[in-house]
Design a protein around this motif. Structure first.
Motif, PDB file in Angstrom:
ATOM      1  N   GLU A 153      11.603 -11.385   1.207  1.00 21.99           N
ATOM      2  CA  GLU A 153      10.597 -11.840   2.170  1.00 21.99           C
ATOM      3  C   GLU A 153       9.758 -10.624   2.563  1.00 21.99           C
ATOM      4  O   GLU A 153      10.209  -9.484   2.444  1.00 21.99           O
ATOM      5  N   CYS A 154       8.570 -10.880   3.060  1.00 22.19           N
ATOM      6  CA  CYS A 154       7.718  -9.788   3.513  1.00 22.19           C
ATOM      7  C   CYS A 154       8.435  -8.978   4.601  1.00 22.19           C
ATOM      8  O   CYS A 154       8.938  -9.554   5.568  1.00 22.19           O
ATOM      9  N   PRO A 155       8.490  -7.635   4.469  1.00 19.13           N
ATOM     10  CA  PRO A 155       9.205  -6.829   5.471  1.00 19.13           C
ATOM     11  C   PRO A 155       8.545  -6.846   6.848  1.00 19.13           C
ATOM     12  O   PRO A 155       9.160  -6.473   7.840  1.00 19.13           O
ATOM     13  N   MET A 156       7.294  -7.281   6.911  1.00 14.67           N
ATOM     14  CA  MET A 156       6.606  -7.304   8.206  1.00 14.67           C
ATOM     15  C   MET A 156       6.893  -8.588   8.989  1.00 14.67           C
ATOM     16  O   MET A 156       6.515  -8.708  10.142  1.00 14.67           O
ATOM     17  N   ALA A 157       7.541  -9.546   8.312  1.00 16.15           N
ATOM     18  CA  ALA A 157       7.731 -10.860   8.960  1.00 16.15           C
ATOM     19  C   ALA A 157       8.986 -10.884   9.831  1.00 16.15           C
ATOM     20  O   ALA A 157       9.270 -11.877  10.487  1.00 16.15           O
TER      21      ALA A 157
ATOM     22  N   SER B  87      -6.967 -12.146   7.232  1.00 18.47           N
ATOM     23  CA  SER B  87      -7.530 -11.573   6.006  1.00 18.47           C
ATOM     24  C   SER B  87      -7.417 -12.571   4.854  1.00 18.47           C
ATOM     25  O   SER B  87      -8.371 -12.784   4.094  1.00 18.47           O
ATOM     26  N   LYS B  88      -6.240 -13.182   4.713  1.00 18.22           N
ATOM     27  CA  LYS B  88      -6.028 -14.102   3.588  1.00 18.22           C
ATOM     28  C   LYS B  88      -6.960 -15.313   3.678  1.00 18.22           C
ATOM     29  O   LYS B  88      -7.585 -15.687   2.691  1.00 18.22           O
ATOM     30  N   ARG B  89      -7.057 -15.893   4.864  1.00 19.63           N
ATOM     31  CA  ARG B  89      -7.922 -17.083   5.005  1.00 19.63           C
ATOM     32  C   ARG B  89      -9.349 -16.753   4.591  1.00 19.63           C
ATOM     33  O   ARG B  89      -9.988 -17.502   3.840  1.00 19.63           O
TER      34      ARG B  89
ATOM     35  N   GLY C  92      -3.697  -8.346  -2.872  1.00 16.40           N
ATOM     36  CA  GLY C  92      -2.830  -7.184  -2.631  1.00 16.40           C
ATOM     37  C   GLY C  92      -2.985  -6.756  -1.182  1.00 16.40           C
ATOM     38  O   GLY C  92      -4.082  -6.432  -0.739  1.00 16.40           O
ATOM     39  N   LEU C  93      -1.884  -6.825  -0.429  1.00  9.41           N
ATOM     40  CA  LEU C  93      -1.943  -6.592   1.012  1.00  9.41           C
ATOM     41  C   LEU C  93      -1.614  -5.152   1.389  1.00  9.41           C
ATOM     42  O   LEU C  93      -1.710  -4.777   2.556  1.00  9.41           O
ATOM     43  N   GLY C  94      -1.185  -4.374   0.396  1.00  4.65           N
ATOM     44  CA  GLY C  94      -0.854  -2.975   0.681  1.00  4.65           C
ATOM     45  C   GLY C  94       0.404  -2.813   1.512  1.00  4.65           C
ATOM     46  O   GLY C  94       0.502  -1.900   2.324  1.00  4.65           O
ATOM     47  N   ILE C  95       1.376  -3.716   1.298  1.00  3.50           N
ATOM     48  CA  ILE C  95       2.639  -3.611   2.041  1.00  3.50           C
ATOM     49  C   ILE C  95       3.700  -2.997   1.109  1.00  3.50           C
ATOM     50  O   ILE C  95       4.641  -3.672   0.669  1.00  3.50           O
ATOM     51  N   GLY C  96       3.517  -1.729   0.787  1.00  2.00           N
ATOM     52  CA  GLY C  96       4.509  -0.962   0.027  1.00  2.00           C
ATOM     53  C   GLY C  96       5.044  -1.650  -1.220  1.00  2.00           C
ATOM     54  O   GLY C  96       4.320  -2.326  -1.951  1.00  2.00           O
TER      55      GLY C  96
ATOM     56  N   VAL D 107      -0.412  -8.250  15.784  1.00  2.00           N
ATOM     57  CA  VAL D 107       0.795  -8.209  14.963  1.00  2.00           C
ATOM     58  C   VAL D 107       0.377  -8.334  13.489  1.00  2.00           C
ATOM     59  O   VAL D 107      -0.644  -8.961  13.173  1.00  2.00           O
ATOM     60  N   PRO D 108       1.154  -7.733  12.572  1.00  2.00           N
ATOM     61  CA  PRO D 108       0.768  -7.739  11.154  1.00  2.00           C
ATOM     62  C   PRO D 108       0.494  -9.139  10.609  1.00  2.00           C
ATOM     63  O   PRO D 108      -0.493  -9.340   9.885  1.00  2.00           O
ATOM     64  N   CYS D 109       1.328 -10.117  10.966  1.00  2.00           N
ATOM     65  CA  CYS D 109       1.146 -11.465  10.406  1.00  2.00           C
ATOM     66  C   CYS D 109      -0.190 -12.078  10.803  1.00  2.00           C
ATOM     67  O   CYS D 109      -0.753 -12.886  10.065  1.00  2.00           O
ATOM     68  N   SER D 110      -0.672 -11.706  11.990  1.00  2.00           N
ATOM     69  CA  SER D 110      -1.944 -12.262  12.441  1.00  2.00           C
ATOM     70  C   SER D 110      -3.102 -11.650  11.635  1.00  2.00           C
ATOM     71  O   SER D 110      -4.006 -12.369  11.163  1.00  2.00           O
ATOM     72  N   VAL D 111      -3.049 -10.333  11.422  1.00  2.00           N
ATOM     73  CA  VAL D 111      -4.077  -9.652  10.622  1.00  2.00           C
ATOM     74  C   VAL D 111      -4.021 -10.139   9.172  1.00  2.00           C
ATOM     75  O   VAL D 111      -5.038 -10.337   8.506  1.00  2.00           O
ATOM     76  N   CYS D 112      -2.808 -10.337   8.702  1.00  2.00           N
ATOM     77  CA  CYS D 112      -2.589 -10.796   7.336  1.00  2.00           C
ATOM     78  C   CYS D 112      -3.157 -12.208   7.146  1.00  2.00           C
ATOM     79  O   CYS D 112      -3.878 -12.478   6.189  1.00  2.00           O
ATOM     80  N   GLY D 113      -2.856 -13.106   8.090  1.00  2.00           N
ATOM     81  CA  GLY D 113      -3.330 -14.495   8.000  1.00  2.00           C
ATOM     82  C   GLY D 113      -4.853 -14.545   8.046  1.00  2.00           C
ATOM     83  O   GLY D 113      -5.500 -15.236   7.252  1.00  2.00           O
TER      84      GLY D 113
ATOM     85  N   ASP E  79      -4.946  -1.548   4.746  1.00  2.00           N
ATOM     86  CA  ASP E  79      -3.791  -2.346   4.347  1.00  2.00           C
ATOM     87  C   ASP E  79      -3.289  -3.077   5.600  1.00  2.00           C
ATOM     88  O   ASP E  79      -3.783  -2.821   6.702  1.00  2.00           O
ATOM     89  N   ILE E  80      -2.343  -3.965   5.439  1.00  2.00           N
ATOM     90  CA  ILE E  80      -1.917  -4.778   6.600  1.00  2.00           C
ATOM     91  C   ILE E  80      -1.298  -3.935   7.722  1.00  2.00           C
ATOM     92  O   ILE E  80      -1.673  -4.112   8.886  1.00  2.00           O
ATOM     93  N   PRO E  81      -0.405  -2.973   7.398  1.00  2.00           N
ATOM     94  CA  PRO E  81       0.135  -2.170   8.513  1.00  2.00           C
ATOM     95  C   PRO E  81      -0.974  -1.406   9.257  1.00  2.00           C
ATOM     96  O   PRO E  81      -0.996  -1.390  10.495  1.00  2.00           O
TER      97      PRO E  81
HETATM   98 FE1  FES Z   1       1.470 -11.270   5.636  1.00  2.00          FE
HETATM   99 FE2  FES Z   1       3.759 -10.267   5.547  1.00  2.00          FE
HETATM  100  S1  FES Z   1       2.352  -9.926   7.084  1.00  2.00           S
HETATM  101  S2  FES Z   1       2.800 -11.479   4.045  1.00  2.00           S
END
Ligand code: FES
Ligand code: AMP
Ligand code: ZN
Ligand code: ZN
Length: 320
Positions: free
Chosen positions: A221-225, A136-138, A80-84, A128-134, A117-119
C-alpha cells in the motif's frame, strides 16, 4: 467446495453471492459483474475510447484487463507521484502489464513534468499527502483524457472503496460529497466522463482475479496512506460484512437507488459556479487559479525530499 456453475473444484467462495466458483467461472463472474455495471449505469458506449488510470495495484490492472476482454478500446494512464520505492515499483507493474497486453501506457511524472512530488507538495501546501495526491490525480486524469481525445476515464475503485467512502461521508453528513458519489460522472465542458466499472466487485475478488490471471501487481500500500481514515472505515465494514455478508453491497447500492438523488441538487448548484482557470483553462470554483495550478505554483521546483519507507533502514531518495 464445488463451483456453483459446473460443480468442478472451486477456488474461491464469494459469500455475498452465497456461492463458490472454479477459476474459469470466477473470471466469468468478474467480467459479467463489470459488464452489468457498465450497462446499468451507461458507463461506456460502443466505439468510445477509454483511458484507464492505473496505479500498478490489483484493482486498476484488473479493470484494464477486464475492459480489454470485454472488447473495449482502452489505453492506460500512469502518474508517477514521486513517492520513493513505492512509485518505482508501481510504475514498473503498470509498464509490465501494458507490454504483456500490447497496449499503450501514457505516463505523467509529477517531479519531472511539474517539479514536485507528493511529500514535497504536501509540505508546501500544508495539506495531508492524500489530499494533495487526490487533487493532482483528478486534475491530471482530466487533462490527459482531454488532450488524448478519450471519451471516458475509468478508475479501479471497487465496492469496498465506494462503501468506505460512503460510510465516511455519511458519518459526517458531507452532503455535497454524497451528491457527487456516483459510479458515473457525466462529461461536462472541461471534464471527460468518469466511470468506476468495478463497483460490483470487492477487494478480495480483485486480488483473486489478478492471481488467477497471472497479473503481477504491486501488493504494497502507499506508505503515505498510514493512518488514513478510509482504512479504518474499511475495517469497520469488513467486521460487519463478516457477520452479515452482502451488507456493503446493500449499503452502497441502496444509497444509489434510494438516497443519492436527494443530495444531487446541492452538488449541482456548485457546478454552476465553475469558471475557467486563467492559468490552465481547467474548470474551477475558485476566483483565481485552480487548486492544481495553485499547488504547482507553491510546490513546483521544490527540492527533492527524503522519505523513509515502512520497514526500511535508510531513507530512499525521491527523484526530483
Ligand atoms: Fe496518493 Fe499515497 S498519497 S497514493
Ligand atoms: P486510490 O486513490 O489510490 O484509492 O486509487 C483509486 C484509483 O485511482 C485507482 O484504482 C486507479 O484507477 C487510480 N490511480 C491511483 N493511483 C494512480 C496513479 N499513480 N496513476 C494513475 N492512476 C492512479
Ligand atoms: Zn465452474
Ligand atoms: Zn489551473
Amino acid at each position: 467446495m464445488k463451483c456453483r456453475v459446473c460443480r468442478g473444484p472451486a477456488i474461491i467462495d464469494v459469500r455475498r453471492h452465497n456461492a463458490n466458483f472454479c477459476a474459469d467461472h470466477f473470471l466469468r463472474l468478474c467480467r459479467d459483474q463489470t459488464a452489468k455495471a457498465i450497462k446499468e449505469f451507461d458507463m461506456i458506449r460502443p466505439g468510445e475510447r477509454v483511458l484507464v488510470a492505473v496505479s500498478g495495484g490489483k484493482d486498476s490492472l484488473a479493470c484494464w484487463d477486464i475492459l480489454l476482454d470485454l472488447g473495449y478500446d482502452v489505453d492506460g494512464l500512469y502518474i508517477g507521484l514521486g513517492i520513493g520505492d513505492y512509485s518505482d515499483a508501481s510504475g514498473d507493474a503498470a509498464r509490465r502489464f501494458a507490454v504483456a497486453r500490447g497496449r499503450t501506457l501514457h505516463e505523467v511524472d509529477l517531479p519531472r513534468d511539474y517539479g514536485y512530488d507528493i511529500p514535497g507538495g504536501a509540505r508546501a501546501a500544508r495539506r495531508v499527502p492524500c489530499s494533495v495526491c487526490g487533487l493532482s490525480k483528478r486534475h491530471l486524469f482530466d487533462q490527459a483524457a482531454l488532450d488524448g481525445g478519450f471519451d471516458v476515464v475509468a478508475t479501479g475503485h471497487n465496492l469496498d472503496d465506494e462503501a468506505a467512502v460512503l460510510f465516511g461521508n455519511t458519518l459526517r453528513w458531507q452532503t455535497e460529497y454524497l451528491g457527487r458519489q456516483l459510479p458515473v460522472l457525466p462529461a461536462r465542458p472541461g471534464f471527460p466522463r468518469k466511470v468506476k466499472p468495478l463497483v460490483r466487485l470487492g477487494e478480495r475478488e480483485m486480488a483473486a482475479y489478478c492471481v488467477v490471471r497471472g497479473i503481477d501487481y504491486i501488493v504494497d500500500e502507499c506508505p503515505m496512506a498510514e493512518g488514513n481514515r478510509h482504512l479504518g472505515y474499511k475495517e469497520a465494514l469488513n467486521a460487519i460484512e463478516a457477520t452479515s455478508p452482502g451488507s456493503k453491497h446493500d449499503f452502497y447500492f441502496g444509497f444509489l437507488a434510494r438516497a443519492s438523488a436527494h443530495f444531487r441538487p446541492e452538488a449541482e448548484a456548485e457546478q454552476e459556479t465553475l469558471r475557467a482557470c486563467p492559468q490552465c483553462g481547467a474548470p474551477t470554483t475558485s476566483d483565481g487559479v485552480c487548486a492544481f495550478c495553485s499547488l504547482v505554483d507553491r510546490a513546483g521546483g521544490a527540492v527533492p525530499v527524503h522519505l523513509r519507507p515502512r520497514g526500511a533502514a535508510d531513507p530512499a531518495t525521491v527523484p526530483g
